[in-house]
Design a protein around this motif. Sequence first.
Motif, mmCIF file in Angstrom:
data_model
loop_
_atom_site.group_PDB
_atom_site.id
_atom_site.type_symbol
_atom_site.label_atom_id
_atom_site.label_comp_id
_atom_site.label_asym_id
_atom_site.label_seq_id
_atom_site.Cartn_x
_atom_site.Cartn_y
_atom_site.Cartn_z
ATOM 1 N N LEU A 17 0.784 -1.522 -0.043
ATOM 2 C CA LEU A 17 -0.285 0.227 0.143
ATOM 3 C C LEU A 17 0.468 1.089 -0.367
ATOM 4 C CD1 LEU A 17 -3.170 0.748 2.281
ATOM 5 C CD2 LEU A 17 -1.346 2.398 1.528
ATOM 6 N N THR A 18 0.506 2.043 -0.929
ATOM 7 C CA THR A 18 1.232 3.861 -0.806
ATOM 8 C C THR A 18 0.863 4.395 -0.816
ATOM 9 O OG1 THR A 18 2.830 2.917 -2.500
ATOM 10 C CG2 THR A 18 2.506 4.860 -2.434
ATOM 11 N N PHE A 19 0.301 5.190 -0.158
ATOM 12 C CA PHE A 19 -0.260 6.413 0.447
ATOM 13 C C PHE A 19 0.194 7.858 -0.035
ATOM 14 C CE2 PHE A 19 1.007 5.806 4.292
ATOM 15 C CZ PHE A 19 1.564 7.162 4.739
ATOM 16 N N GLY A 32 -5.220 13.392 -0.814
ATOM 17 C CA GLY A 32 -5.076 12.333 -0.808
ATOM 18 C C GLY A 32 -5.051 10.988 -1.620
ATOM 19 N N SER A 33 -4.044 10.261 -1.977
ATOM 20 C CA SER A 33 -4.132 8.720 -2.664
ATOM 21 C C SER A 33 -3.274 7.987 -2.236
ATOM 22 C CB SER A 33 -3.842 9.479 -3.993
ATOM 23 O OG SER A 33 -2.380 10.318 -3.811
ATOM 24 N N TYR A 34 -4.294 6.816 -2.590
ATOM 25 C CA TYR A 34 -3.127 5.315 -2.019
ATOM 26 C C TYR A 34 -3.359 4.360 -3.989
ATOM 27 C CZ TYR A 34 -8.294 3.630 -1.123
ATOM 28 O OH TYR A 34 -9.139 3.087 -1.592
ATOM 29 N N ARG A 35 -2.471 3.906 -3.177
ATOM 30 C CA ARG A 35 -2.321 2.378 -4.850
ATOM 31 C C ARG A 35 -2.637 1.321 -3.476
ATOM 32 N NH1 ARG A 35 2.406 1.927 -8.258
ATOM 33 N NH2 ARG A 35 2.947 0.301 -6.024
ATOM 34 N N ILE A 36 -2.655 0.355 -3.677
ATOM 35 C CA ILE A 36 -2.558 -1.281 -3.968
ATOM 36 C C ILE A 36 -2.536 -1.927 -4.090
ATOM 37 C CG2 ILE A 36 -4.471 -3.178 -1.712
ATOM 38 C CD1 ILE A 36 -6.138 -0.930 -1.362
ATOM 39 N N LYS A 37 -1.759 -2.998 -3.600
ATOM 40 C CA LYS A 37 -1.191 -4.054 -5.291
ATOM 41 C C LYS A 37 -1.155 -4.935 -3.961
ATOM 42 C CE LYS A 37 2.687 -3.921 -8.188
ATOM 43 N NZ LYS A 37 3.481 -5.906 -7.444
ATOM 44 N N ARG A 88 2.775 -4.416 3.788
ATOM 45 C CA ARG A 88 3.500 -3.436 3.713
ATOM 46 C C ARG A 88 2.689 -1.970 3.122
ATOM 47 N NH1 ARG A 88 7.037 -7.670 -0.067
ATOM 48 N NH2 ARG A 88 7.269 -9.076 1.858
ATOM 49 N N VAL A 89 3.093 -1.566 3.627
ATOM 50 C CA VAL A 89 3.141 0.335 3.812
ATOM 51 C C VAL A 89 4.291 1.177 3.496
ATOM 52 C CG1 VAL A 89 1.746 2.250 4.796
ATOM 53 C CG2 VAL A 89 0.912 0.114 6.021
ATOM 54 N N TYR A 90 3.969 2.138 2.684
ATOM 55 C CA TYR A 90 4.846 2.903 1.652
ATOM 56 C C TYR A 90 4.229 4.441 2.244
ATOM 57 C CZ TYR A 90 7.343 -1.741 0.460
ATOM 58 O OH TYR A 90 7.876 -2.729 -0.112
ATOM 59 N N GLY A 91 4.930 4.973 2.551
ATOM 60 C CA GLY A 91 4.921 6.502 2.466
ATOM 61 C C GLY A 91 6.370 7.808 2.723
ATOM 62 N N GLN A 133 9.763 6.187 2.599
ATOM 63 C CA GLN A 133 10.341 6.606 1.102
ATOM 64 C C GLN A 133 10.492 7.755 1.165
ATOM 65 O OE1 GLN A 133 8.281 3.670 -1.658
ATOM 66 N NE2 GLN A 133 6.022 5.450 -1.611
ATOM 67 N N ALA A 134 11.365 7.798 -0.466
ATOM 68 C CA ALA A 134 11.646 9.438 -0.156
ATOM 69 C C ALA A 134 11.179 10.044 -1.516
ATOM 70 C CB ALA A 134 12.904 8.922 -1.676
ATOM 71 N N ARG A 135 9.769 11.482 -1.924
ATOM 72 C CA ARG A 135 8.848 11.385 -2.175
ATOM 73 C C ARG A 135 8.989 11.223 -3.408
ATOM 74 N NH1 ARG A 135 4.287 13.056 -2.403
ATOM 75 N NH2 ARG A 135 3.623 15.128 -3.472
ATOM 76 N N TRP A 136 10.138 11.117 -4.411
ATOM 77 C CA TRP A 136 9.873 10.717 -5.910
ATOM 78 C C TRP A 136 9.159 9.331 -5.583
ATOM 79 C CZ3 TRP A 136 12.295 6.545 -8.261
ATOM 80 C CH2 TRP A 136 13.248 5.922 -7.198
ATOM 81 N N HIS A 137 9.613 8.414 -5.463
ATOM 82 C CA HIS A 137 8.951 7.336 -5.138
ATOM 83 C C HIS A 137 7.731 6.682 -4.766
ATOM 84 C CE1 HIS A 137 12.144 4.163 -4.849
ATOM 85 N NE2 HIS A 137 12.568 5.346 -3.868
ATOM 86 N N SER A 138 7.050 7.955 -4.003
ATOM 87 C CA SER A 138 5.866 8.203 -3.998
ATOM 88 C C SER A 138 4.834 9.220 -5.509
ATOM 89 C CB SER A 138 4.896 8.839 -2.780
ATOM 90 O OG SER A 138 5.225 8.240 -1.710
ATOM 91 N N VAL A 139 5.294 10.301 -5.576
ATOM 92 C CA VAL A 139 5.113 10.571 -7.263
ATOM 93 C C VAL A 139 4.948 9.217 -8.270
ATOM 94 C CG1 VAL A 139 5.700 12.224 -9.063
ATOM 95 C CG2 VAL A 139 5.953 12.776 -6.148
ATOM 96 N N ALA A 140 6.004 8.530 -8.298
ATOM 97 C CA ALA A 140 5.896 7.524 -9.362
ATOM 98 C C ALA A 140 4.795 6.370 -9.233
ATOM 99 C CB ALA A 140 7.557 6.769 -9.224
#
Length: 144
Positions: A17-19, A32-37, A88-91, A133-140
Amino acid sequence: MTKLKAENAKYALTYELTFDGGSRGNPGPAYGSYRIKLAGSRARKPVRLKLGRGTNNEAEYRTLIQAFEDLLDELERKGLDPSFVQLRVYGDSQLVIRQLQGQWKAKDERMRALRDRVLQLVQSFGSVEYQHQARWHSVAALGH
């Protein structure tokens, strides 16, 4: 409703999960935005949220809460037991990630309430790991 049984494995499913959340002004209009994979599968389209008014940190927490609630609803609809899910949660919010890891205190009452809601929701899952994670990972990952 049948429940997923974990055979020969501690966790039957792994989700990522990336948020991300923010506001225009602080406070201001929050989003906000999130993606579940599901691990091993293609990434879904990000979910975009309009969150009314709030601060950047409130938007981060509220996005994560919505993502957890949506994932729990999805698992229930599919008849899957969340206790067999590794999440696994990434932000990119150090504040949110570190507070959830217990490394930083939530001094503000509003932040404590939001943190506590997240901690309540994660009790349903078998395992939850938080990763800053670094901001660019969230943006990507989220496309913004």
